[in-house]
Design a protein around this motif. Structure first.
Motif, short mmCIF file in Angstrom:
data_model
loop_
_atom_site.label_atom_id
_atom_site.label_comp_id
_atom_site.label_asym_id
_atom_site.label_seq_id
_atom_site.Cartn_x
_atom_site.Cartn_y
_atom_site.Cartn_z
N ASN B 35 0.82 -1.22 0.00
CA ASN B 35 0.00 0.00 0.00
C ASN B 35 0.85 1.26 0.00
O ASN B 35 0.53 2.23 -0.68
CB ASN B 35 -0.91 0.02 1.22
CG ASN B 35 -2.16 -0.79 0.98
OD1 ASN B 35 -2.53 -1.05 -0.16
ND2 ASN B 35 -2.81 -1.20 2.05
N SER B 36 1.91 1.24 0.76
CA SER B 36 2.75 2.44 0.87
C SER B 36 3.36 2.81 -0.47
O SER B 36 3.68 3.96 -0.72
CB SER B 36 3.83 2.25 1.92
OG SER B 36 4.73 1.27 1.48
N VAL B 37 3.51 1.83 -1.34
CA VAL B 37 4.08 2.10 -2.67
C VAL B 37 2.99 2.60 -3.61
O VAL B 37 3.16 3.56 -4.35
CB VAL B 37 4.74 0.83 -3.24
CG1 VAL B 37 5.21 1.06 -4.67
CG2 VAL B 37 5.89 0.40 -2.37
N SER B 38 1.83 1.94 -3.58
CA SER B 38 0.84 2.19 -4.63
C SER B 38 -0.34 3.04 -4.21
O SER B 38 -1.05 3.56 -5.04
CB SER B 38 0.32 0.85 -5.14
OG SER B 38 -0.37 0.21 -4.09
N ASP B 39 -0.60 3.16 -2.93
CA ASP B 39 -1.85 3.77 -2.51
C ASP B 39 -1.66 5.03 -1.68
O ASP B 39 -2.37 5.25 -0.73
CB ASP B 39 -2.66 2.71 -1.73
CG ASP B 39 -4.12 3.11 -1.57
OD1 ASP B 39 -4.64 3.79 -2.46
OD2 ASP B 39 -4.70 2.78 -0.53
N ARG B 40 -0.69 5.82 -2.03
CA ARG B 40 -0.44 7.03 -1.24
C ARG B 40 -0.38 8.25 -2.14
O ARG B 40 0.18 8.20 -3.23
CB ARG B 40 0.88 6.91 -0.48
CG ARG B 40 0.87 5.90 0.64
CD ARG B 40 -0.02 6.38 1.79
NE ARG B 40 0.16 5.60 2.99
CZ ARG B 40 -0.49 4.47 3.25
NH1 ARG B 40 -1.33 3.99 2.38
NH2 ARG B 40 -0.27 3.82 4.38
N LEU B 41 -0.97 9.32 -1.64
CA LEU B 41 -0.97 10.57 -2.40
C LEU B 41 -0.50 11.69 -1.46
O LEU B 41 -1.11 11.92 -0.42
CB LEU B 41 -2.38 10.86 -2.92
CG LEU B 41 -2.59 12.18 -3.63
CD1 LEU B 41 -1.87 12.20 -4.97
CD2 LEU B 41 -4.07 12.44 -3.85
N PRO B 42 0.57 12.39 -1.84
CA PRO B 42 1.04 13.49 -0.99
C PRO B 42 0.01 14.62 -0.95
O PRO B 42 -0.53 14.99 -1.99
CB PRO B 42 2.33 13.97 -1.66
CG PRO B 42 2.65 12.96 -2.69
CD PRO B 42 1.39 12.24 -3.04
N ALA B 43 -0.27 15.12 0.23
CA ALA B 43 -1.26 16.19 0.37
C ALA B 43 -0.89 17.07 1.55
O ALA B 43 0.04 16.76 2.31
CB ALA B 43 -2.64 15.58 0.58
N SER B 72 -11.78 13.33 2.36
CA SER B 72 -11.94 12.00 2.97
C SER B 72 -13.24 12.05 3.78
O SER B 72 -13.95 13.06 3.72
CB SER B 72 -10.74 11.68 3.86
OG SER B 72 -10.77 12.50 4.99
N ALA B 73 -13.53 11.02 4.55
CA ALA B 73 -14.79 11.00 5.31
C ALA B 73 -14.90 12.18 6.28
O ALA B 73 -15.97 12.73 6.47
CB ALA B 73 -14.92 9.68 6.05
N ASP B 74 -13.74 12.59 6.84
CA ASP B 74 -13.81 13.65 7.86
C ASP B 74 -13.00 14.90 7.53
O ASP B 74 -13.23 15.94 8.13
CB ASP B 74 -13.29 13.12 9.22
CG ASP B 74 -13.82 11.76 9.54
OD1 ASP B 74 -15.04 11.65 9.63
OD2 ASP B 74 -13.01 10.83 9.70
N ASP B 75 -12.02 14.78 6.64
CA ASP B 75 -11.10 15.91 6.44
C ASP B 75 -10.98 16.34 4.98
O ASP B 75 -11.36 15.62 4.07
CB ASP B 75 -9.71 15.54 6.96
CG ASP B 75 -9.69 15.45 8.47
OD1 ASP B 75 -10.05 16.43 9.12
OD2 ASP B 75 -9.34 14.36 8.97
N VAL B 76 -10.40 17.53 4.85
CA VAL B 76 -10.13 18.07 3.52
C VAL B 76 -8.63 18.33 3.41
O VAL B 76 -8.03 18.84 4.35
CB VAL B 76 -10.89 19.41 3.30
CG1 VAL B 76 -10.67 19.91 1.88
CG2 VAL B 76 -12.36 19.26 3.59
N TYR B 77 -8.05 17.95 2.28
CA TYR B 77 -6.62 18.13 2.08
C TYR B 77 -6.37 18.84 0.75
O TYR B 77 -7.12 18.60 -0.21
CB TYR B 77 -5.90 16.78 2.04
CG TYR B 77 -6.14 15.92 3.25
CD1 TYR B 77 -5.28 15.97 4.34
CD2 TYR B 77 -7.23 15.05 3.30
CE1 TYR B 77 -5.51 15.17 5.46
CE2 TYR B 77 -7.47 14.26 4.42
CZ TYR B 77 -6.61 14.31 5.49
OH TYR B 77 -6.83 13.53 6.58
N LYS B 78 -5.32 19.63 0.72
CA LYS B 78 -4.96 20.27 -0.54
C LYS B 78 -3.99 19.34 -1.27
O LYS B 78 -3.06 18.80 -0.66
CB LYS B 78 -4.29 21.62 -0.27
CG LYS B 78 -4.23 22.50 -1.52
CD LYS B 78 -3.45 23.76 -1.25
CE LYS B 78 -4.27 24.82 -0.57
NZ LYS B 78 -3.49 26.07 -0.36
N VAL B 79 -4.23 19.14 -2.55
CA VAL B 79 -3.40 18.22 -3.34
C VAL B 79 -2.62 19.01 -4.38
O VAL B 79 -3.18 19.90 -5.02
CB VAL B 79 -4.31 17.17 -4.04
CG1 VAL B 79 -3.49 16.25 -4.92
CG2 VAL B 79 -5.08 16.37 -3.01
#
Lengths: 153, 150
Positions: B35-43, B72-79
């Motif tokens: 997951n750490s390789v494929s399922d992460r997005l810097p924000a 996400s379900a609870d938060d907002v992130y800038k991408v």
């Protein structure tokens, strides 16, 4: 009040109202041309007043439709809530400065307006609802096939 | 633990299958490593902290002015990516464009209902609602496995 959403609502309502206004003017012109009569200036003023009120109502409706609470109920409910206001605007516009229309005529127009609007709205909603029900079925199948995160099988 | 590597040229994206007898710590570590390789997005969080988001936990992306936000379900992130990049990158991860300014995670959609003007209303798992614009309805239907013009 969300000013950005309000200005967007006004912009949308302006586009809708002006398109309908232009269409109405063209239709009136066609009818009068076919009848070989001249258009009364008072009639154009009436149409303008009707569409100004419709523009205000539509701005309000678009704005309210975008609120969180409105998004929880079917859009057809909002339309039916606004129905009396649209009816009021249209009929008062028709009856203003018009001596030929009587109370019995008004009753017929109100019934006609209510029936047509409600039936059209409900048919349109339930036709779309049938389609989205099929989409919900497809969504369930999709979710089964593409589980979150490729978790456990 | 035995490790097999197999080259399959027809695959659209790399697949990892973990076969285990019991889901122990070793297996869970392997899952997190993959997951750490494929399922992460810097924000970036609202507080300005840099974080790595789990992509599958993102419900939708939304562009506001010149910024793209991940919800996400609870938060907002800038991408720090454009919607176009995200659309291209995550098309195979159940993300689909639903308007000029939004991309939704299909797995986060709880219910689809009609919206005025031949649009669609999507109720998400966190109770939020997003709208599919008329021009993107066909693409959305194709994405969930229906014919676009059906």
């Amino acid at each position: 009040m969300d000013t950005k959403r309000l200005s967007e609502s006004v912009r949308k309502a302006f586009l809708i109202s002006t398109s309908l206004f232009s269409l109405t003017v063209v239709l009136i012109a066609l009818v009068f041309a076919l009848a070989g009569e001249l258009i009364f200036p008072s009639m154009m003023i009436r149409v303008f007043i009707i569409f100004t009120v419709i523009f205000i109502l539509t701005s309000l409706k678009v704005y309210i439709s975008g609120t969180k609470s409105a998004l929880k109920i079917p859009y057809v409910v909002i339309n039916l809530i606004f129905l009396p206001f649209y009816m009021g605007a249209t009929l008062s516009g028709l009856f203003l400065f018009n001596n030929e229309l009587t109370v019995s005529n008004l009753f017929v127009y109100v019934l006609l307006f209510l029936a047509t609007f409600t039936v059209v709205q409900l048919i349109s909603y339930f036709t779309q609802k049938t389609k989205t029900d099929k989409m919900n079925d497809a969504l369930e199948i999709y979710k089964k096939e593409h589980r979150y995160n490729g978790d456990e099988e | 633990m035995r490790l097999f590597l197999k080259e399959i040229r027809d695959l659209k994206e790399t697949e990892v299958e973990i076969r285990y007898k019991e889901k122990d710590t070793e297996v869970e570590n392997l899952v997190s490593a993959v997951n750490s390789v494929s399922d992460r997005l810097p924000a970036v969080t609202e507080g300005g902290d840099n974080v790595l988001l789990i992509v599958s936990k993102i419900l939708y992306f939304d562009a506001v002015d010149r910024y793209v936000f991940a919800y996400s379900a609870d938060d907002v992130y800038k991408v720090r990516k454009t919607l176009y990049d995200l659309e291209e990158e995550y098309a195979s991860r159940s993300f689909v464009r639903i308007s000029k300014a939004s991309i939704v995670n299909i797995n986060a959609v709880r219910k689809i209902s009609p919206e005025e003007g031949r649009r669609l209303r999507l109720l998400l798992t966190n109770g939020e609602t997003v709208i599919v614009s008329r021009g993107y309805v066909s693409g959305f239907k194709t994405a969930i496995g229906m014919k676009g013009d059906a």
